[in-house]
Design a protein around this motif. Structure first.
Motif, PDB file in Angstrom:
ATOM      1  N   GLY A   8     -36.814  37.322  -4.968  1.00 44.01           N
ATOM      2  CA  GLY A   8     -35.867  37.563  -6.052  1.00 44.01           C
ATOM      3  C   GLY A   8     -34.466  37.061  -5.814  1.00 44.01           C
ATOM      4  O   GLY A   8     -33.629  37.120  -6.723  1.00 44.01           O
ATOM      5  N   VAL A   9     -34.162  36.545  -4.624  1.00 46.30           N
ATOM      6  CA  VAL A   9     -32.822  36.021  -4.350  1.00 46.30           C
ATOM      7  C   VAL A   9     -32.720  34.606  -4.899  1.00 46.30           C
ATOM      8  O   VAL A   9     -33.484  33.716  -4.517  1.00 46.30           O
ATOM      9  N   GLN A  10     -31.760  34.392  -5.782  1.00 49.44           N
ATOM     10  CA  GLN A  10     -31.570  33.086  -6.404  1.00 49.44           C
ATOM     11  C   GLN A  10     -30.546  32.251  -5.629  1.00 49.44           C
ATOM     12  O   GLN A  10     -29.684  32.801  -4.917  1.00 49.44           O
ATOM     13  N   PRO A  11     -30.613  30.916  -5.752  1.00 48.70           N
ATOM     14  CA  PRO A  11     -29.794  30.031  -4.907  1.00 48.70           C
ATOM     15  C   PRO A  11     -28.286  30.241  -4.980  1.00 48.70           C
ATOM     16  O   PRO A  11     -27.581  29.964  -4.008  1.00 48.70           O
ATOM     17  N   ASP A  12     -27.760  30.708  -6.101  1.00 48.56           N
ATOM     18  CA  ASP A  12     -26.309  30.847  -6.233  1.00 48.56           C
ATOM     19  C   ASP A  12     -25.813  32.274  -5.999  1.00 48.56           C
ATOM     20  O   ASP A  12     -24.615  32.539  -6.128  1.00 48.56           O
ATOM     21  N   GLU A  13     -26.716  33.191  -5.669  1.00 46.51           N
ATOM     22  CA  GLU A  13     -26.313  34.575  -5.451  1.00 46.51           C
ATOM     23  C   GLU A  13     -25.899  34.805  -4.001  1.00 46.51           C
ATOM     24  O   GLU A  13     -26.357  34.107  -3.097  1.00 46.51           O
ATOM     25  N   ASP A  14     -25.044  35.795  -3.793  1.00 47.41           N
ATOM     26  CA  ASP A  14     -24.588  36.125  -2.438  1.00 47.41           C
ATOM     27  C   ASP A  14     -25.584  37.072  -1.770  1.00 47.41           C
ATOM     28  O   ASP A  14     -26.204  37.909  -2.441  1.00 47.41           O
ATOM     29  N   VAL A  15     -25.703  36.925  -0.459  1.00 43.49           N
ATOM     30  CA  VAL A  15     -26.590  37.782   0.325  1.00 43.49           C
ATOM     31  C   VAL A  15     -25.795  38.323   1.507  1.00 43.49           C
ATOM     32  O   VAL A  15     -25.172  37.560   2.249  1.00 43.49           O
ATOM     33  N   VAL A  16     -25.830  39.652   1.670  1.00 42.52           N
ATOM     34  CA  VAL A  16     -25.130  40.285   2.786  1.00 42.52           C
ATOM     35  C   VAL A  16     -26.130  41.100   3.590  1.00 42.52           C
ATOM     36  O   VAL A  16     -26.850  41.945   3.036  1.00 42.52           O
ATOM     37  N   PHE A  17     -26.171  40.830   4.896  1.00 39.88           N
ATOM     38  CA  PHE A  17     -27.050  41.554   5.817  1.00 39.88           C
ATOM     39  C   PHE A  17     -26.206  42.479   6.692  1.00 39.88           C
ATOM     40  O   PHE A  17     -25.214  42.043   7.287  1.00 39.88           O
ATOM     41  N   PHE A  18     -26.591  43.749   6.765  1.00 34.16           N
ATOM     42  CA  PHE A  18     -25.949  44.701   7.669  1.00 34.16           C
ATOM     43  C   PHE A  18     -26.996  45.186   8.670  1.00 34.16           C
ATOM     44  O   PHE A  18     -28.081  45.629   8.272  1.00 34.16           O
ATOM     45  N   ALA A  19     -26.668  45.138   9.962  1.00 33.58           N
ATOM     46  CA  ALA A  19     -27.628  45.553  10.992  1.00 33.58           C
ATOM     47  C   ALA A  19     -26.925  46.256  12.129  1.00 33.58           C
ATOM     48  O   ALA A  19     -25.723  46.057  12.370  1.00 33.58           O
ATOM     49  N   THR A  20     -27.682  47.075  12.839  1.00 31.11           N
ATOM     50  CA  THR A  20     -27.223  47.607  14.117  1.00 31.11           C
ATOM     51  C   THR A  20     -28.169  47.092  15.199  1.00 31.11           C
ATOM     52  O   THR A  20     -29.388  47.074  15.028  1.00 31.11           O
ATOM     53  N   GLY A  21     -27.593  46.639  16.319  1.00 25.61           N
ATOM     54  CA  GLY A  21     -28.388  46.214  17.468  1.00 25.61           C
ATOM     55  C   GLY A  21     -29.455  45.187  17.135  1.00 25.61           C
ATOM     56  O   GLY A  21     -29.210  44.198  16.450  1.00 25.61           O
ATOM     57  N   THR A  22     -30.674  45.449  17.612  1.00 26.95           N
ATOM     58  CA  THR A  22     -31.768  44.502  17.401  1.00 26.95           C
ATOM     59  C   THR A  22     -32.285  44.507  15.968  1.00 26.95           C
ATOM     60  O   THR A  22     -33.169  43.718  15.638  1.00 26.95           O
ATOM     61  N   GLY A  23     -31.722  45.358  15.114  1.00 27.94           N
ATOM     62  CA  GLY A  23     -32.030  45.285  13.690  1.00 27.94           C
ATOM     63  C   GLY A  23     -31.593  43.967  13.074  1.00 27.94           C
ATOM     64  O   GLY A  23     -31.961  43.636  11.942  1.00 27.94           O
ATOM     65  N   GLU A  24     -30.825  43.198  13.825  1.00 29.98           N
ATOM     66  CA  GLU A  24     -30.412  41.861  13.385  1.00 29.98           C
ATOM     67  C   GLU A  24     -31.586  40.884  13.304  1.00 29.98           C
ATOM     68  O   GLU A  24     -31.517  39.883  12.585  1.00 29.98           O
ATOM     69  N   ALA A  25     -32.667  41.163  14.019  1.00 30.86           N
ATOM     70  CA  ALA A  25     -33.776  40.209  14.149  1.00 30.86           C
ATOM     71  C   ALA A  25     -34.273  39.658  12.811  1.00 30.86           C
ATOM     72  O   ALA A  25     -34.307  38.435  12.616  1.00 30.86           O
ATOM     73  N   PRO A  26     -34.709  40.500  11.858  1.00 31.50           N
ATOM     74  CA  PRO A  26     -35.215  39.922  10.606  1.00 31.50           C
ATOM     75  C   PRO A  26     -34.147  39.177   9.822  1.00 31.50           C
ATOM     76  O   PRO A  26     -34.452  38.239   9.083  1.00 31.50           O
ATOM     77  N   HIS A  27     -32.885  39.564   9.983  1.00 35.24           N
ATOM     78  CA  HIS A  27     -31.798  38.890   9.272  1.00 35.24           C
ATOM     79  C   HIS A  27     -31.594  37.472   9.788  1.00 35.24           C
ATOM     80  O   HIS A  27     -31.235  36.570   9.026  1.00 35.24           O
ATOM     81  N   ASN A  28     -31.832  37.264  11.085  1.00 27.29           N
ATOM     82  CA  ASN A  28     -31.750  35.907  11.625  1.00 27.29           C
ATOM     83  C   ASN A  28     -32.802  35.017  10.977  1.00 27.29           C
ATOM     84  O   ASN A  28     -32.529  33.868  10.598  1.00 27.29           O
ATOM     85  N   ALA A  29     -34.017  35.543  10.854  1.00 28.48           N
ATOM     86  CA  ALA A  29     -35.093  34.770  10.230  1.00 28.48           C
ATOM     87  C   ALA A  29     -34.778  34.489   8.761  1.00 28.48           C
ATOM     88  O   ALA A  29     -35.014  33.383   8.268  1.00 28.48           O
ATOM     89  N   MET A  30     -34.245  35.481   8.059  1.00 30.62           N
ATOM     90  CA  MET A  30     -33.944  35.301   6.639  1.00 30.62           C
ATOM     91  C   MET A  30     -32.757  34.362   6.428  1.00 30.62           C
ATOM     92  O   MET A  30     -32.751  33.551   5.494  1.00 30.62           O
ATOM     93  N   SER A  31     -31.753  34.450   7.307  1.00 34.20           N
ATOM     94  CA  SER A  31     -30.598  33.549   7.172  1.00 34.20           C
ATOM     95  C   SER A  31     -31.012  32.095   7.361  1.00 34.20           C
ATOM     96  O   SER A  31     -30.604  31.210   6.584  1.00 34.20           O
ATOM     97  N   ALA A  32     -31.812  31.832   8.388  1.00 34.45           N
ATOM     98  CA  ALA A  32     -32.273  30.461   8.624  1.00 34.45           C
ATOM     99  C   ALA A  32     -33.110  29.954   7.461  1.00 34.45           C
ATOM    100  O   ALA A  32     -33.026  28.776   7.080  1.00 34.45           O
ATOM    101  N   GLU A  33     -33.921  30.833   6.876  1.00 34.91           N
ATOM    102  CA  GLU A  33     -34.731  30.440   5.733  1.00 34.91           C
ATOM    103  C   GLU A  33     -33.860  30.086   4.536  1.00 34.91           C
ATOM    104  O   GLU A  33     -34.067  29.061   3.871  1.00 34.91           O
ATOM    105  N   LEU A  34     -32.862  30.905   4.234  1.00 37.48           N
ATOM    106  CA  LEU A  34     -31.971  30.617   3.106  1.00 37.48           C
ATOM    107  C   LEU A  34     -31.257  29.283   3.307  1.00 37.48           C
ATOM    108  O   LEU A  34     -31.179  28.466   2.374  1.00 37.48           O
TER     109      LEU A  34
END
Length: 316
Positions: A153-179
């Protein structure tokens, strides 16, 4: 009646158990410090296509040695030949050795970002064994990858903000690289809170990525450095929990953007106190989490497609 005595498996039996149980190999281990590491695990067959943000199960036999010092473990006889399994979100190196974008879809291994748990309410079973592993050792990796914490559901012109603590960053790294690999045009901000700066396992890669892509930004906050705990320390800022840096306006000032529910998707992963999820029947929260802070700003629970949604993953 004679009591049945269960003896630990012999070395020959352990070799058989490993051969029949494990289906992947630890090909690289990158130690951030003694209690934090990246594990790159390659399955015997090809990696399975998956959506960034999803997770799979890793497993090691109870017969495997544990790194020390860790909490003493007294195994029940029935566990001596069994496998302990835990689910881990798949992370991503984001950039390769040539500084080119490295999304998960281009890798022939899975990357995991893991903290060693030395003590817990019950003796920790998997991470002390995982941290005893060396490159070339064998492990179980589930061929099935699952999870709904994804970018749908994330469209190309929309903003995406990831908030994580510690190793909760892991899936956000994968999603950021994908975007970024998709050519995403909206802002992407990944904010992580850790106790100490040494716990920022991806800091160097994140800084390089922020330089390489003008619409990507990495923000990091701490809670136990001297500037967080010592009022007399130059530059004292106090503990910078994510919900506090959002409420205070520090996040928006640092990111140079407004958390606008009309155009922003928010993802939360990590400590339950940060997320602010309250299961049915649980006692009231002692302080607001990100769910409460963001809903005051017009964000809402994940449901229909479109911006303004809060999606969260939890490790408990």
């Amino acid at each position: 009646m004679n009591k049945i005595v269960v003896t630990p498996p012999t070395q020959a039996e352990i070799e058989t158990l490993r051969r029949t149980t494990y289906n992947a190999t630890l090909i690289q281990r990158i130690d951030i410090h003694e209690d934090l590491a990246l594990f790159r695990i390659k399955p015997d067959t090809q990696t399975v296509p998956f959506q960034p943000g999803q997770y799979l199960t890793l497993g090691l036999g109870y017969w495997e040695p544990r790194v020390q010092p860790t909490q003493e473990e007294l195994l029940e006889p029935k566990k001596l030949r069994k496998v302990v399994k835990r689910a881990y979100s798949i992370s991503c190196p984001m950039l390769d050795g040539l500084e080119q974008l490295a999304p998960c879809s281009e890798l022939d291994y899975y990357e995991f970002y893991v903290t060693l748990v030395r003590r817990a309410d019950a003796p920790p079973a998997l991470t002390p064994r995982l941290f005893h592993m060396q490159e070339g050792d064998r492990i179980f990796a589930s061929p099935r990858i699952v999870g709904t914490y994804v970018l749908s559901g994330v469209q190309p012109d929309e903003d995406v903000v990831f908030f994580a603590t510690g190793t909760g960053e892991a899936p956000h790294n994968a999603m950021s690289a994908e975007l970024l690999s998709r050519g995403h045009r909206g802002r992407i901000v990944s904010a992580t809170c850790v106790r100490l700066r040494r716990d920022l396992g991806y800091l160097a890669a994140q800084m390089r990525l922020s330089t390489k892509y003008t619409n990507y930004q990495y923000l990091h906050f701490t809670t136990r450095e001297a500037e967080n705990t010592n009022p007399g320390f130059p530059g004292f800022v106090g503990k910078q929990h994510l919900q506090q840096v959002v409420e205070s306006g520090i996040f928006e000032a640092a990111a140079g953007m407004k958390l606008d529910p009309e155009r922003t998707h928010v993802f939360l992963c990590g400590n339950p106190a940060m997320i602010g999820y309250q299961p049915p029947g649980a006692p009231p929260l002692s302080s607001p989490g990100m769910l409460q802070v963001l809903k005051k700003r017009g964000f809402h629970d994940h449901g229909e497609d479109g911006p303004g949604q809060i999606r969260f993953e939890k490790y408990w």
